[in-house]
Design a protein around this motif. Structure first.
Motif, short mmCIF file in Angstrom:
data_model
loop_
_atom_site.label_atom_id
_atom_site.label_comp_id
_atom_site.label_asym_id
_atom_site.label_seq_id
_atom_site.Cartn_x
_atom_site.Cartn_y
_atom_site.Cartn_z
N PHE A 22 0.82 -1.22 0.00
CA PHE A 22 0.00 0.00 0.00
C PHE A 22 0.86 1.27 0.00
O PHE A 22 0.34 2.36 -0.28
CB PHE A 22 -0.89 0.02 1.25
CG PHE A 22 -2.23 -0.62 1.09
CD1 PHE A 22 -2.39 -1.77 0.33
CD2 PHE A 22 -3.36 -0.10 1.72
CE1 PHE A 22 -3.63 -2.39 0.21
CE2 PHE A 22 -4.60 -0.70 1.60
CZ PHE A 22 -4.74 -1.84 0.84
N LEU A 23 2.13 1.15 0.35
CA LEU A 23 2.95 2.35 0.55
C LEU A 23 3.00 3.23 -0.69
O LEU A 23 2.73 4.44 -0.61
CB LEU A 23 4.38 1.95 0.95
CG LEU A 23 4.58 1.50 2.40
CD1 LEU A 23 5.99 0.96 2.59
CD2 LEU A 23 4.33 2.67 3.37
N ALA A 24 3.33 2.67 -1.85
CA ALA A 24 3.51 3.48 -3.06
C ALA A 24 2.22 4.17 -3.49
O ALA A 24 2.23 5.40 -3.71
CB ALA A 24 4.07 2.62 -4.19
N PRO A 25 1.09 3.48 -3.62
CA PRO A 25 -0.12 4.18 -4.06
C PRO A 25 -0.62 5.22 -3.07
O PRO A 25 -1.15 6.26 -3.48
CB PRO A 25 -1.16 3.05 -4.26
CG PRO A 25 -0.63 1.88 -3.52
CD PRO A 25 0.84 2.01 -3.54
N VAL A 26 -0.47 4.98 -1.77
CA VAL A 26 -0.92 5.97 -0.79
C VAL A 26 0.02 7.17 -0.78
O VAL A 26 -0.43 8.33 -0.74
CB VAL A 26 -1.04 5.34 0.61
CG1 VAL A 26 -1.29 6.40 1.68
CG2 VAL A 26 -2.17 4.31 0.62
N ARG A 27 1.32 6.94 -0.86
CA ARG A 27 2.28 8.06 -0.92
C ARG A 27 2.03 8.92 -2.14
O ARG A 27 2.21 10.15 -2.10
CB ARG A 27 3.70 7.52 -0.93
CG ARG A 27 4.23 7.14 0.45
CD ARG A 27 5.60 6.51 0.37
NE ARG A 27 6.13 6.26 1.72
CZ ARG A 27 7.07 5.36 2.00
NH1 ARG A 27 7.59 4.61 1.02
NH2 ARG A 27 7.48 5.19 3.23
N ALA A 28 1.63 8.31 -3.24
CA ALA A 28 1.39 9.07 -4.47
C ALA A 28 0.26 10.08 -4.31
O ALA A 28 0.20 11.08 -5.03
CB ALA A 28 1.06 8.11 -5.62
N LEU A 54 -2.79 -5.81 -3.65
CA LEU A 54 -1.98 -5.15 -2.62
C LEU A 54 -2.50 -5.41 -1.21
O LEU A 54 -1.87 -5.06 -0.23
CB LEU A 54 -1.97 -3.63 -2.87
CG LEU A 54 -1.53 -3.16 -4.26
CD1 LEU A 54 -1.58 -1.64 -4.34
CD2 LEU A 54 -0.15 -3.68 -4.61
N THR A 55 -3.67 -6.05 -1.12
CA THR A 55 -4.38 -6.21 0.15
C THR A 55 -4.06 -7.55 0.80
O THR A 55 -3.98 -8.57 0.12
CB THR A 55 -5.89 -6.11 -0.09
OG1 THR A 55 -6.19 -4.81 -0.64
CG2 THR A 55 -6.67 -6.30 1.19
N VAL A 56 -3.91 -7.53 2.12
CA VAL A 56 -3.87 -8.76 2.91
C VAL A 56 -5.20 -8.87 3.64
O VAL A 56 -5.43 -8.15 4.62
CB VAL A 56 -2.71 -8.77 3.92
CG1 VAL A 56 -2.72 -10.06 4.72
CG2 VAL A 56 -1.37 -8.59 3.21
N PRO A 57 -6.13 -9.72 3.19
CA PRO A 57 -7.42 -9.85 3.88
C PRO A 57 -7.21 -10.19 5.35
O PRO A 57 -6.39 -11.04 5.69
CB PRO A 57 -8.12 -11.00 3.13
CG PRO A 57 -7.46 -11.04 1.79
CD PRO A 57 -6.04 -10.63 2.03
N SER A 58 -7.97 -9.55 6.23
CA SER A 58 -7.74 -9.73 7.66
C SER A 58 -8.03 -11.15 8.12
O SER A 58 -7.53 -11.57 9.18
CB SER A 58 -8.58 -8.74 8.47
OG SER A 58 -9.95 -8.92 8.22
N LYS A 59 -8.79 -11.92 7.35
CA LYS A 59 -9.04 -13.30 7.75
C LYS A 59 -7.77 -14.15 7.70
O LYS A 59 -7.68 -15.17 8.37
CB LYS A 59 -10.15 -13.94 6.91
CG LYS A 59 -9.87 -14.08 5.44
CD LYS A 59 -10.90 -14.96 4.74
CE LYS A 59 -12.33 -14.53 4.91
NZ LYS A 59 -12.65 -13.25 4.24
N ILE A 60 -6.78 -13.72 6.93
CA ILE A 60 -5.53 -14.48 6.87
C ILE A 60 -4.88 -14.54 8.25
O ILE A 60 -4.39 -15.59 8.68
CB ILE A 60 -4.59 -13.91 5.80
CG1 ILE A 60 -5.11 -14.26 4.40
CG2 ILE A 60 -3.16 -14.44 5.99
CD1 ILE A 60 -4.25 -13.77 3.26
N GLN A 61 -4.88 -13.41 8.96
CA GLN A 61 -4.30 -13.41 10.31
C GLN A 61 -5.05 -14.37 11.22
O GLN A 61 -4.44 -15.11 12.00
CB GLN A 61 -4.34 -11.98 10.90
CG GLN A 61 -3.33 -11.03 10.28
CD GLN A 61 -3.90 -10.27 9.11
OE1 GLN A 61 -4.72 -10.78 8.37
NE2 GLN A 61 -3.46 -9.03 8.93
#
Length: 405
Positions: free
Chosen positions: A180-186, A309-316
């Motif tokens: 998420f870093l690159a698209p949010v920084r943009a 780019l997403t890590v679904p929270s169910k993975i945790q």
């Protein structure tokens, strides 16, 4: 540290932010929650709540202040938009009144869709002179385009303008994954952006509650748990189940509810998918026992640049359960499953690959599947342990406050 947590959804609705609020209290923060009236996912208000007026209650050591909103109802884009906009309007207009005379060091936004819910937080930041920290969980406007909620390019461009406005009025932006870093920084201008991953579920003391599902030990039971919506690519799951047929010795359990409930029920009946079980939602305290009884836990997601780019929270939650993971998704989510050595990952929306991966897990010796689950639990302890991440979140707050002029 005095923290105002702003989220449209909160307890008794089942969202990750519930336990994060509790963990902040355990870290010594004084937490107040500004939220709406609970109505997710059924679309009607929970018992004990009314549409109008401000309601206050205490829960697990913190105060909850609830502003009015229009319930999301049975579904449909219009009802959903009104639900979102009513919360934004009421939190912006009534939130400052409900919190008058209160001082906060940090305003913390749990930035699930829609990120527009951060607008009231910007207003409260100006009024309170507080530091604003927004935790971005979904990429807007990308998510709107991928789900088909908005297709008009001009409308998407207008949303992007609003998102930039929100980001650039925040003191610190946190993102849920490295990708998420690159698209949010943009879009953030000069606002600092840092990674803060979603924690897993806190360990529940005592023995597991009895599982409400009678999983047949003779067959291989694959459990999907969570929102049954468009983004979850459940058509791919049904296609994989149909490919393998009812005699493959695999049963697919879809635990949860969402926008595709009726569609799923119609498809299961029309296609004769007797191996697919739609069992509805269960309270959070029942989920650990359901996970423990499963032979594998399923996570699926649409393809596309933003969702990869997403890590679904169910993975945790799956990693913490110590069960093998069957993943049908691209990008960051698949990377986590592979890096953890916790299961098998196949490309998003590839039903043939998902079916093959399900058969591969089924054919594994029990000891190998147990090893996958144990590897996942170790990865969870290293990366997603709630107390460690709560401490890191407080440090983010402290740095953001110290950085303000």
């Amino acid at each position: 540290m005095k923290v105002l947590l702003l989220s449209q959804h909160f307890w008794p609705e089942s969202f990750r932010i519930n336990e994060i609020a509790q963990s902040l209290v355990e870290q010594g923060c004084e937490v107040t929650v500004l939220t709406g009236k609970p109505n997710y996912p059924e679309g009607r208000l929970f018992d004990g709540y009314r549409v109008g007026g401000i309601q206050r209650e205490r829960h697990q050591g913190f105060e909850i202040v609830r502003v009015p909103l229009l319930p999301r109802g049975a579904g449909g884009a219009r009802a959903l938009v009104l639900n979102y906009l009513s919360f934004i309007a009421c939190a912006s207009l009534m939130g400052p009144w409900a919190l008058r005379g209160r001082r906060f060091d940090v305003i913390f936004v749990y930035g699930t869709s829609p990120i527009l819910q951060a607008i009231p937080a910007v207003i409260l930041k100006w009024i309170k002179g507080a530091t604003l920290v927004t935790w971005v969980q979904d990429l807007w406007p990308d998510s709107l385009e991928i789900t088909g909620f908005i297709r008009n390019k001009r409308a998407l461009a207008a949303v992007a303008v609003v998102v930039r406005w929100i980001y650039r009025r925040t003191n610190l932006l946190l993102v849920q994954s490295q990708a998420f870093l690159a698209p949010v920084r943009a879009m953030a201008g000069g606002v600092p952006v840092a990674v803060h991953e979603n924690p897993g579920d806190a360990a529940r003391p005592g023995p597991l509650a009895p599982s409400p599902l009678g999983l047949d030990p003779v067959v291989f039971n694959i459990v999907f748990a969570g929102n049954l919506g468009t983004v979850q690519a459940l058509d791919c799951v049904l296609d994989a189940a149909e490919r393998l047929g009812p005699d493959a010795g695999i049963r697919w359990w879809l635990v949860g509810s969402g926008a595709r409930d009726a569609w799923l029920a119609e498809q299961v009946q029309r296609r004769g998918l007797s191996q697919v079980m739609l069992v509805g939602r269960f309270p959070p305290e029942k989920m650990p026992s359901i996970f423990a009884q499963a032979d594998a836990l399923l996570v699926s997601l649409l393809g596309g640049p933003a969702l990869s780019l997403t890590v679904p929270s169910k993975i945790q939650a799956y990693l913490a359960a110590g069960r093998p993971i069957l993943a049908s998704l691209d990008g960051e989510g698949a990377r986590v499953v592979r890096e953890a050595g916790a299961g098998l990952a196949s490309p998003a929306q590839d039903s043939a690959a998902l079916a093959a991966a399900a058969q591969a897990l089924q054919a594994m010796p029990a000891a190998e599947r147990q090893a996958l689950g144990e590897a996942g639990r170790r990865y969870y302890a290293e990366h997603y342990e709630p107390e460690r991440l709560a401490s890191a979140l407080v440090k983010h707050f402290e740095r953001a406050v110290a950085a303000r002029p």
